[in-house]
Design a protein around this motif. Structure first.
Motif, PDB file in Angstrom:
ATOM      1  N   GLN A 282      11.760  17.592  18.911  1.00  0.00           N
ATOM      2  CA  GLN A 282      11.983  16.145  18.884  1.00  0.00           C
ATOM      3  C   GLN A 282      11.563  15.549  17.534  1.00  0.00           C
ATOM      4  OE1 GLN A 282      13.191  14.272  21.567  1.00  0.00           O
ATOM      5  NE2 GLN A 282      13.576  16.158  22.683  1.00  0.00           N
ATOM      6  N   GLU A 283      12.439  14.715  16.978  1.00  0.00           N
ATOM      7  CA  GLU A 283      12.126  14.033  15.720  1.00  0.00           C
ATOM      8  C   GLU A 283      13.059  12.827  15.549  1.00  0.00           C
ATOM      9  OE1 GLU A 283      13.994  16.039  12.113  1.00  0.00           O
ATOM     10  OE2 GLU A 283      13.658  17.767  13.478  1.00  0.00           O
ATOM     11  N   GLN A 284      12.760  11.991  14.571  1.00  0.00           N
ATOM     12  CA  GLN A 284      13.602  10.827  14.273  1.00  0.00           C
ATOM     13  C   GLN A 284      14.808  11.290  13.465  1.00  0.00           C
ATOM     14  OE1 GLN A 284      12.359   8.091  15.718  1.00  0.00           O
ATOM     15  NE2 GLN A 284      14.192   6.891  15.312  1.00  0.00           N
ATOM     16  N   LEU A 285      15.998  11.026  13.985  1.00  0.00           N
ATOM     17  CA  LEU A 285      17.212  11.553  13.356  1.00  0.00           C
ATOM     18  C   LEU A 285      18.098  10.429  12.849  1.00  0.00           C
ATOM     19  CD1 LEU A 285      18.173  14.253  16.021  1.00  0.00           C
ATOM     20  CD2 LEU A 285      16.926  14.615  13.893  1.00  0.00           C
ATOM     21  N   ASP A 286      18.722  10.676  11.712  1.00  0.00           N
ATOM     22  CA  ASP A 286      19.714   9.763  11.155  1.00  0.00           C
ATOM     23  C   ASP A 286      21.095  10.262  11.600  1.00  0.00           C
ATOM     24  OD1 ASP A 286      21.501   8.279   9.670  1.00  0.00           O
ATOM     25  OD2 ASP A 286      20.259   8.274   7.865  1.00  0.00           O
ATOM     26  N   ILE A 287      21.666   9.609  12.617  1.00  0.00           N
ATOM     27  CA  ILE A 287      22.929  10.076  13.195  1.00  0.00           C
ATOM     28  C   ILE A 287      24.076   9.970  12.197  1.00  0.00           C
ATOM     29  CG2 ILE A 287      24.523   9.795  15.131  1.00  0.00           C
ATOM     30  CD1 ILE A 287      21.748  10.749  15.894  1.00  0.00           C
ATOM     31  N   LYS A 288      24.061   8.924  11.395  1.00  0.00           N
ATOM     32  CA  LYS A 288      25.125   8.761  10.402  1.00  0.00           C
ATOM     33  C   LYS A 288      25.136   9.938   9.424  1.00  0.00           C
ATOM     34  CE  LYS A 288      26.804   5.625   6.796  1.00  0.00           C
ATOM     35  NZ  LYS A 288      26.562   4.365   6.061  1.00  0.00           N
ATOM     36  N   GLU A 289      23.969  10.357   9.000  1.00  0.00           N
ATOM     37  CA  GLU A 289      23.877  11.477   8.066  1.00  0.00           C
ATOM     38  C   GLU A 289      24.363  12.778   8.712  1.00  0.00           C
ATOM     39  OE1 GLU A 289      20.424  13.894   5.569  1.00  0.00           O
ATOM     40  OE2 GLU A 289      20.016  11.873   6.332  1.00  0.00           O
ATOM     41  N   LEU A 290      24.016  12.985   9.995  1.00  0.00           N
ATOM     42  CA  LEU A 290      24.468  14.184  10.695  1.00  0.00           C
ATOM     43  C   LEU A 290      25.993  14.224  10.796  1.00  0.00           C
ATOM     44  CD1 LEU A 290      21.924  14.488  13.669  1.00  0.00           C
ATOM     45  CD2 LEU A 290      22.124  16.003  11.691  1.00  0.00           C
ATOM     46  N   ILE A 291      26.597  13.085  11.101  1.00  0.00           N
ATOM     47  CA  ILE A 291      28.062  13.030  11.220  1.00  0.00           C
ATOM     48  C   ILE A 291      28.717  13.290   9.863  1.00  0.00           C
ATOM     49  CG2 ILE A 291      30.013  11.513  11.747  1.00  0.00           C
ATOM     50  CD1 ILE A 291      28.252  10.164  13.853  1.00  0.00           C
ATOM     51  N   GLU A 292      28.178  12.692   8.822  1.00  0.00           N
ATOM     52  CA  GLU A 292      28.746  12.901   7.480  1.00  0.00           C
ATOM     53  C   GLU A 292      28.648  14.361   7.068  1.00  0.00           C
ATOM     54  OE1 GLU A 292      26.533  10.089   5.227  1.00  0.00           O
ATOM     55  OE2 GLU A 292      27.938   8.430   5.566  1.00  0.00           O
ATOM     56  N   ASP A 293      27.541  15.028   7.434  1.00  0.00           N
ATOM     57  CA  ASP A 293      27.408  16.457   7.132  1.00  0.00           C
ATOM     58  C   ASP A 293      28.461  17.266   7.875  1.00  0.00           C
ATOM     59  OD1 ASP A 293      25.282  15.957   5.485  1.00  0.00           O
ATOM     60  OD2 ASP A 293      23.743  16.452   6.976  1.00  0.00           O
ATOM     61  N   LYS A 294      28.714  16.899   9.141  1.00  0.00           N
ATOM     62  CA  LYS A 294      29.711  17.626   9.924  1.00  0.00           C
ATOM     63  C   LYS A 294      31.132  17.367   9.401  1.00  0.00           C
ATOM     64  CE  LYS A 294      27.050  19.745  12.778  1.00  0.00           C
ATOM     65  NZ  LYS A 294      26.992  21.240  12.753  1.00  0.00           N
ATOM     66  N   ILE A 295      31.380  16.152   8.887  1.00  0.00           N
ATOM     67  CA  ILE A 295      32.695  15.863   8.298  1.00  0.00           C
ATOM     68  C   ILE A 295      32.950  16.779   7.112  1.00  0.00           C
ATOM     69  CG2 ILE A 295      34.022  14.131   7.026  1.00  0.00           C
ATOM     70  CD1 ILE A 295      32.756  11.994   8.802  1.00  0.00           C
ATOM     71  N   SER A 296      31.918  16.972   6.304  1.00  0.00           N
ATOM     72  CA  SER A 296      32.047  17.888   5.160  1.00  0.00           C
ATOM     73  C   SER A 296      32.283  19.319   5.625  1.00  0.00           C
ATOM     74  CB  SER A 296      30.784  17.817   4.297  1.00  0.00           C
ATOM     75  OG  SER A 296      30.590  16.507   3.804  1.00  0.00           O
ATOM     76  N   TYR A 297      31.576  19.685   6.719  1.00  0.00           N
ATOM     77  CA  TYR A 297      31.676  21.058   7.242  1.00  0.00           C
ATOM     78  C   TYR A 297      33.074  21.342   7.800  1.00  0.00           C
ATOM     79  CZ  TYR A 297      30.612  25.163  10.110  1.00  0.00           C
ATOM     80  OH  TYR A 297      30.624  26.405  10.667  1.00  0.00           O
ATOM     81  N   PHE A 298      33.655  20.354   8.502  1.00  0.00           N
ATOM     82  CA  PHE A 298      34.973  20.554   9.118  1.00  0.00           C
ATOM     83  C   PHE A 298      36.131  20.062   8.245  1.00  0.00           C
ATOM     84  CE2 PHE A 298      32.259  20.647  12.919  1.00  0.00           C
ATOM     85  CZ  PHE A 298      32.791  21.726  13.613  1.00  0.00           C
ATOM     86  N   GLN A 299      35.843  19.617   7.031  1.00  0.00           N
ATOM     87  CA  GLN A 299      36.867  19.013   6.191  1.00  0.00           C
ATOM     88  C   GLN A 299      38.033  19.967   5.913  1.00  0.00           C
ATOM     89  OE1 GLN A 299      36.751  15.754   5.210  1.00  0.00           O
ATOM     90  NE2 GLN A 299      38.859  16.061   4.523  1.00  0.00           N
TER      91      GLN A 299
END
Length: 417
Positions: A282-299
């Motif tokens: 458990q930790e404080q997560l930045d959801i926007k950053e996670l989504i942007e990372d996944k966009i790069s991964y699936f680009q």
């Protein structure tokens, strides 16, 4: 409603009904004896009327007496005169008010002539005495019942404390933790028996859970090794130039089957870990950053299929498991890409409390009641049927709300944090 609360309410209602009934019966009994006493006094008044008549005088009560004697001349006496009693009202000239009264009516021969004599006696003073007696008796009884109810409530609360503690320990008991079930120390035989039964049951459940968990982990681990070997050998054989077209197709089918089996094994193992809360980072997560990372991964895959991606991402931060959120977002991306058609559309929106994935697809609306069930999928899908089940389990564990609906040719998956 708690058990002892319901018990106290029932006891209170019975007590109120019992007190009301006893008070009513007591009042009626006292009123009955009051009427008897007044009737007796009126008979004595009739005796005085007779005594005064012997002196050729009509008897008249004193002014301070709440009593009236009325004489009515009649033609003749009955052969057997009777005494009639009843209730009536009396006007008190001293108090200038109408009062409830009791009357006696009979026929007498007075001063040589027949008369109907009516004696009317006020009941006010004696009724006041009865009310005073009722209050003197009932008030202590009501006070006593109130004290008994209070003591009963306190005693029951104390007696049920071990049971409440037992329920609290059962609720707090967690199979995934090493902490054993905490027994409750109590002197009450029934609760002690229940406590021993729960302790015994918790030990058996923990033992069975550990055995199943160990078996699942070992089975999954042992399966991965031969599956990896099979995949490796099939891959080498597919690359061999000695294969004919028919043999190549057979090996390709075997390769796809083993790949699917590997994914299925990994998905089932992941579901076991999620169900048993084994992922706890458990930790404080930045959801926007996670989504942007996944966009790069699936680009690359998005571009390869010619998909049109539209995003509307706001800042969003939540306290959650990094592994679970990574799996959740990864599965959402895989779902909207795999089940889309060439040059289809993907829309992703994020607010501070909601995440939404929309995609076009070959199929129309899916069944929202079954879509998150394990192994549910359409006939054209080549997946394991566990992707959306994993999404559902992650959302349940993280207290998120996952919903699916179909709007304007788009499949919409919405997660509310």
């Amino acid at each position: 409603m708690k058990l002892f609360t319901r018990y106290n309410i029932i006891l209170l209602l019975i007590s109120i009904f019992g007190l009301a009934l006893i008070g009513y019966l007591f009042y009626k009994t006292q009123t009955f004896y009051l009427d008897k006493q007044i009737d007796h006094d009126m008979v004595e008044e009739v005796m005085e009327v007779k005594e005064y008549a012997e002196k050729n005088i009509f008897y008249e009560p004193h002014e301070f007496e709440d009593l009236i004697v009325q004489y009515k001349s009649i033609s003749n006496l009955q052969k057997h005169p009777v005494i009639i009693y009843g209730d009536t009202v009396l006007y008190n000239p001293v108090k200038h008010q109408t009062e409830r009264a009791r009357y006696l009516r009979t026929e007498l021969s007075l001063i040589g002539k027949p008369y109907q004599v009516m004696v009317i006696a006020s009941k006010v003073e004696r009724e006041e005495q009865i009310k005073s007696i009722c209050l003197i008796i009932l008030l202590p009884v009501i006070l006593l019942v109130g004290v008994l109810l209070l003591v009963n409530r306190i005693m029951i609360r104390n007696l049920w404390k071990p049971f409440e503690k037992l329920i609290e320990n059962i609720t707090a008991f967690n199979l995934s933790q090493e902490k054993p079930f905490e027994p409750v120390d109590t002197s009450i035989s029934e609760f002690r028996t229940l406590n021993d039964a729960v302790v015994s049951l918790s030990k058996k459940i923990r033992t069975d859970y550990q055995e199943i968990k160990l078996f699942t982990e070992n089975a999954s681990h042992e399966m991965m090794t031969p599956l990896a070997v099979i995949n490796s050998k099939l891959d080498m054989m597919l690359q061999s130039s000695d294969l004919g077209s028919e043999g190549g197709e057979t090996l390709a089918e075997l390769y796809r089957a083993t790949s699917r089996l590997t994914k299925l094994n990994q998905s089932l193992l992941l579901l076991v870990k999620i169900d048993n809360s084994l992922l706890k980072d458990q930790e404080q997560l930045d959801i926007k950053e996670l989504i942007e990372d996944k966009i790069s991964y699936f680009q690359e895959l998005i571009q390869k299929r010619g998909l049109q991606l539209k995003t509307n991402l706001e800042e969003a931060s939540i306290f959650s498991s990094h592994q679970l959120m990574d799996i959740l977002i990864n599965n959402l991306f895989s779902n909207v890409i795999r089940h889309n058609y060439e040059r289809g559309n993907i829309e992703i929106s994020l607010t501070s409390h909601k995440l939404s994935f929309k995609n076009t697809g070959h199929n129309k609306a899916l069944d929202p009641e079954k879509i998150f069930e394990r192994f549910y999928k359409d006939n054209a899908s080549e997946g394991t049927g566990l992707g959306l089940s994993i999404l559902k389990q992650i959302c349940l564990k993280q207290n998120f709300n996952l919903e699916y609906h179909y709007e304007t040719d788009l499949h919409v998956f919405t997660i509310t944090f």
